[in-house]
Design a protein around this motif. Structure first.
Motif, PDB file in Angstrom:
ATOM      1  N   ALA A   1       0.840  -1.205   0.000  1.00  0.00           N
ATOM      2  CA  ALA A   1       0.000   0.000   0.000  1.00  0.00           C
ATOM      3  C   ALA A   1       0.868   1.245   0.000  1.00  0.00           C
ATOM      4  CB  ALA A   1      -0.926  -0.005   1.204  1.00  0.00           C
ATOM      5  N   ALA A   2       1.927   1.232   0.784  1.00  0.00           N
ATOM      6  CA  ALA A   2       2.839   2.380   0.806  1.00  0.00           C
ATOM      7  C   ALA A   2       3.516   2.566  -0.547  1.00  0.00           C
ATOM      8  CB  ALA A   2       3.877   2.195   1.908  1.00  0.00           C
ATOM      9  N   SER A   3       3.938   1.470  -1.154  1.00  0.00           N
ATOM     10  CA  SER A   3       4.615   1.547  -2.449  1.00  0.00           C
ATOM     11  C   SER A   3       3.680   2.045  -3.542  1.00  0.00           C
ATOM     12  CB  SER A   3       5.177   0.181  -2.834  1.00  0.00           C
ATOM     13  OG  SER A   3       6.087  -0.267  -1.878  1.00  0.00           O
ATOM     14  N   ILE A   4       2.482   1.519  -3.569  1.00  0.00           N
ATOM     15  CA  ILE A   4       1.514   1.916  -4.598  1.00  0.00           C
ATOM     16  C   ILE A   4       1.139   3.386  -4.450  1.00  0.00           C
ATOM     17  CG2 ILE A   4      -0.860   1.554  -5.389  1.00  0.00           C
ATOM     18  CD1 ILE A   4      -0.410  -1.446  -4.698  1.00  0.00           C
ATOM     19  N   ALA A   5       0.912   3.812  -3.212  1.00  0.00           N
ATOM     20  CA  ALA A   5       0.567   5.217  -2.978  1.00  0.00           C
ATOM     21  C   ALA A   5       1.705   6.130  -3.418  1.00  0.00           C
ATOM     22  CB  ALA A   5       0.242   5.439  -1.509  1.00  0.00           C
ATOM     23  N   ALA A   6       2.930   5.762  -3.076  1.00  0.00           N
ATOM     24  CA  ALA A   6       4.084   6.587  -3.464  1.00  0.00           C
ATOM     25  C   ALA A   6       4.209   6.659  -4.976  1.00  0.00           C
ATOM     26  CB  ALA A   6       5.357   6.021  -2.853  1.00  0.00           C
ATOM     27  N   TYR A   7       3.985   5.531  -5.658  1.00  0.00           N
ATOM     28  CA  TYR A   7       4.095   5.515  -7.120  1.00  0.00           C
ATOM     29  C   TYR A   7       3.088   6.472  -7.747  1.00  0.00           C
ATOM     30  CZ  TYR A   7       3.764   4.093 -11.945  1.00  0.00           C
ATOM     31  OH  TYR A   7       3.729   4.116 -13.313  1.00  0.00           O
ATOM     32  N   PHE A   8       1.817   6.318  -7.390  1.00  0.00           N
ATOM     33  CA  PHE A   8       0.792   7.110  -8.057  1.00  0.00           C
ATOM     34  C   PHE A   8       0.861   8.590  -7.696  1.00  0.00           C
ATOM     35  CE2 PHE A   8      -1.247   2.956  -8.771  1.00  0.00           C
ATOM     36  CZ  PHE A   8      -1.421   3.066 -10.130  1.00  0.00           C
ATOM     37  N   ILE A   9       1.159   8.900  -6.460  1.00  0.00           N
ATOM     38  CA  ILE A   9       1.260  10.307  -6.074  1.00  0.00           C
ATOM     39  C   ILE A   9       2.414  10.974  -6.795  1.00  0.00           C
ATOM     40  CG2 ILE A   9       1.800  11.843  -4.153  1.00  0.00           C
ATOM     41  CD1 ILE A   9       0.174   9.871  -2.372  1.00  0.00           C
ATOM     42  N   THR A  10       3.577  10.320  -6.809  1.00  0.00           N
ATOM     43  CA  THR A  10       4.755  10.908  -7.454  1.00  0.00           C
ATOM     44  C   THR A  10       4.574  10.999  -8.963  1.00  0.00           C
ATOM     45  OG1 THR A  10       6.113   9.979  -5.707  1.00  0.00           O
ATOM     46  CG2 THR A  10       7.247  10.751  -7.670  1.00  0.00           C
ATOM     47  N   ALA A  11       4.053   9.954  -9.578  1.00  0.00           N
ATOM     48  CA  ALA A  11       3.848   9.987 -11.027  1.00  0.00           C
ATOM     49  C   ALA A  11       2.868  11.090 -11.412  1.00  0.00           C
ATOM     50  CB  ALA A  11       3.338   8.631 -11.515  1.00  0.00           C
ATOM     51  N   ASP A  12       1.798  11.231 -10.658  1.00  0.00           N
ATOM     52  CA  ASP A  12       0.802  12.265 -10.941  1.00  0.00           C
ATOM     53  C   ASP A  12       1.403  13.657 -10.810  1.00  0.00           C
ATOM     54  OD1 ASP A  12      -1.854  13.150 -11.553  1.00  0.00           O
ATOM     55  OD2 ASP A  12      -2.074  13.680  -9.437  1.00  0.00           O
ATOM     56  N   LYS A  13       2.138  13.884  -9.730  1.00  0.00           N
ATOM     57  CA  LYS A  13       2.746  15.195  -9.534  1.00  0.00           C
ATOM     58  C   LYS A  13       3.763  15.506 -10.630  1.00  0.00           C
ATOM     59  CE  LYS A  13       3.783  16.598  -5.372  1.00  0.00           C
ATOM     60  NZ  LYS A  13       4.294  16.647  -3.989  1.00  0.00           N
ATOM     61  N   THR A  14       4.538  14.515 -11.026  1.00  0.00           N
ATOM     62  CA  THR A  14       5.553  14.729 -12.059  1.00  0.00           C
ATOM     63  C   THR A  14       4.912  15.025 -13.406  1.00  0.00           C
ATOM     64  OG1 THR A  14       6.999  13.201 -10.885  1.00  0.00           O
ATOM     65  CG2 THR A  14       7.590  13.726 -13.145  1.00  0.00           C
ATOM     66  N   ILE A  15       3.882  14.280 -13.761  1.00  0.00           N
ATOM     67  CA  ILE A  15       3.203  14.502 -15.039  1.00  0.00           C
ATOM     68  C   ILE A  15       2.543  15.883 -15.066  1.00  0.00           C
ATOM     69  CG2 ILE A  15       1.271  13.737 -16.483  1.00  0.00           C
ATOM     70  CD1 ILE A  15       2.027  10.851 -15.641  1.00  0.00           C
ATOM     71  N   LEU A  16       1.907  16.281 -13.976  1.00  0.00           N
ATOM     72  CA  LEU A  16       1.279  17.600 -13.933  1.00  0.00           C
ATOM     73  C   LEU A  16       2.310  18.722 -14.004  1.00  0.00           C
ATOM     74  CD1 LEU A  16      -1.532  17.036 -11.304  1.00  0.00           C
ATOM     75  CD2 LEU A  16      -1.790  17.389 -13.759  1.00  0.00           C
ATOM     76  N   GLU A  17       3.440  18.545 -13.340  1.00  0.00           N
ATOM     77  CA  GLU A  17       4.499  19.560 -13.403  1.00  0.00           C
ATOM     78  C   GLU A  17       5.036  19.685 -14.818  1.00  0.00           C
ATOM     79  OE1 GLU A  17       9.126  19.981 -12.024  1.00  0.00           O
ATOM     80  OE2 GLU A  17       7.798  18.713 -10.833  1.00  0.00           O
ATOM     81  N   CYS A  18       5.245  18.569 -15.473  1.00  0.00           N
ATOM     82  CA  CYS A  18       5.732  18.576 -16.854  1.00  0.00           C
ATOM     83  C   CYS A  18       4.693  19.198 -17.786  1.00  0.00           C
ATOM     84  CB  CYS A  18       6.056  17.150 -17.288  1.00  0.00           C
ATOM     85  SG  CYS A  18       6.826  17.021 -18.892  1.00  0.00           S
ATOM     86  N   ALA A  19       3.427  18.914 -17.551  1.00  0.00           N
ATOM     87  CA  ALA A  19       2.369  19.493 -18.382  1.00  0.00           C
ATOM     88  C   ALA A  19       2.309  21.010 -18.203  1.00  0.00           C
ATOM     89  CB  ALA A  19       1.033  18.862 -18.035  1.00  0.00           C
ATOM     90  N   ARG A  20       2.496  21.480 -16.975  1.00  0.00           N
ATOM     91  CA  ARG A  20       2.521  22.927 -16.750  1.00  0.00           C
ATOM     92  C   ARG A  20       3.684  23.584 -17.469  1.00  0.00           C
ATOM     93  NH1 ARG A  20       2.158  21.828 -11.333  1.00  0.00           N
ATOM     94  NH2 ARG A  20       0.011  21.441 -10.812  1.00  0.00           N
ATOM     95  N   ARG A  21       4.827  22.913 -17.462  1.00  0.00           N
ATOM     96  CA  ARG A  21       6.001  23.443 -18.166  1.00  0.00           C
ATOM     97  C   ARG A  21       5.734  23.565 -19.655  1.00  0.00           C
ATOM     98  NH1 ARG A  21      10.288  19.754 -15.713  1.00  0.00           N
ATOM     99  NH2 ARG A  21       9.276  18.422 -17.208  1.00  0.00           N
ATOM    100  N   ASN A  22       5.021  22.584 -20.213  1.00  0.00           N
ATOM    101  CA  ASN A  22       4.778  22.547 -21.655  1.00  0.00           C
ATOM    102  C   ASN A  22       3.508  23.260 -22.076  1.00  0.00           C
ATOM    103  OD1 ASN A  22       7.094  21.038 -22.108  1.00  0.00           O
ATOM    104  ND2 ASN A  22       6.016  19.115 -21.746  1.00  0.00           N
ATOM    105  N   ALA A  23       2.771  23.848 -21.144  1.00  0.00           N
ATOM    106  CA  ALA A  23       1.481  24.449 -21.463  1.00  0.00           C
ATOM    107  C   ALA A  23       1.596  25.806 -22.149  1.00  0.00           C
ATOM    108  CB  ALA A  23       0.651  24.604 -20.196  1.00  0.00           C
TER     109      ALA A  23
END
Length: 112
Positions: free
Chosen positions: A84-106
Motif C-alpha cells: 500500500a505504501a509503495s503503490i501510494a508513493a508511485y501514483f502520487i509521485t507519477a501524478d505530480k511529475t506529469i502535472l508539473e511537466c504538463a505545466r512546463r509545456n502548457a
C-alpha cells in the motif's frame, strides 16, 4: 462473441487513413506528452522502490518484536502494509511529475 476479424481489420485500417493530417505542432505536442508520461513513470518507480524499503524495514521488525503486531499482522497483512505504501508513493509521485511537466509545456508557442 466480440467483433469479427474482417470488421475489426476494416475499422483499424479506416482509422489510419484519416483525411486530417496532423500539423508539426500537434506532433511536437504528442511527443512532449509521451515524454511527460515516461518521466512520470520513472519518478514513480523510484519513489515506489524507496517507499518499499522504508516501509518494509519497520513493518518486518515490528511484526517480530511488538506483541500486538506479532498477534495481528500475519504475512498477508505485512505485505499489504508494504505494498500500500509503495503503490501510494508511485501514483502520487507519477501524478505530480506529469502535472508539473504538463505545466512546463502548457505555454503556447506560435509556429513560425
Amino acid at each position: 462473441m466480440g467483433i469479427p476479424s474482417e470488421m475489426r481489420d476494416l475499422l483499424a485500417n479506416s482509422r489510419r487513413k484519416s483525411l486530417v493530417i496532423a500539423s508539426p505542432v500537434e506532433d511536437e505536442k504528442a511527443l512532449r506528452t509521451r515524454q511527460c508520461t515516461q518521466e512520470g513513470v520513472r519518478a514513480g518507480a523510484k519513489a515506489a522502490a524507496i517507499a518499499c524499503v522504508v516501509s518494509a524495514v519497520p513493518t518486518l521488525i515490528a511484526a517480530r518484536t511488538i506483541p500486538w503486531a506479532k498477534a495481528n499482522l500475519n504475512y498477508t497483512g505485512q505485505a499489504l502494509v508494504i505494498s500500500a505504501a509503495s503503490i501510494a508513493a508511485y501514483f502520487i509521485t507519477a501524478d505530480k511529475t506529469i502535472l508539473e511537466c504538463a505545466r512546463r509545456n502548457a505555454h503556447y508557442k506560435s509556429s513560425p
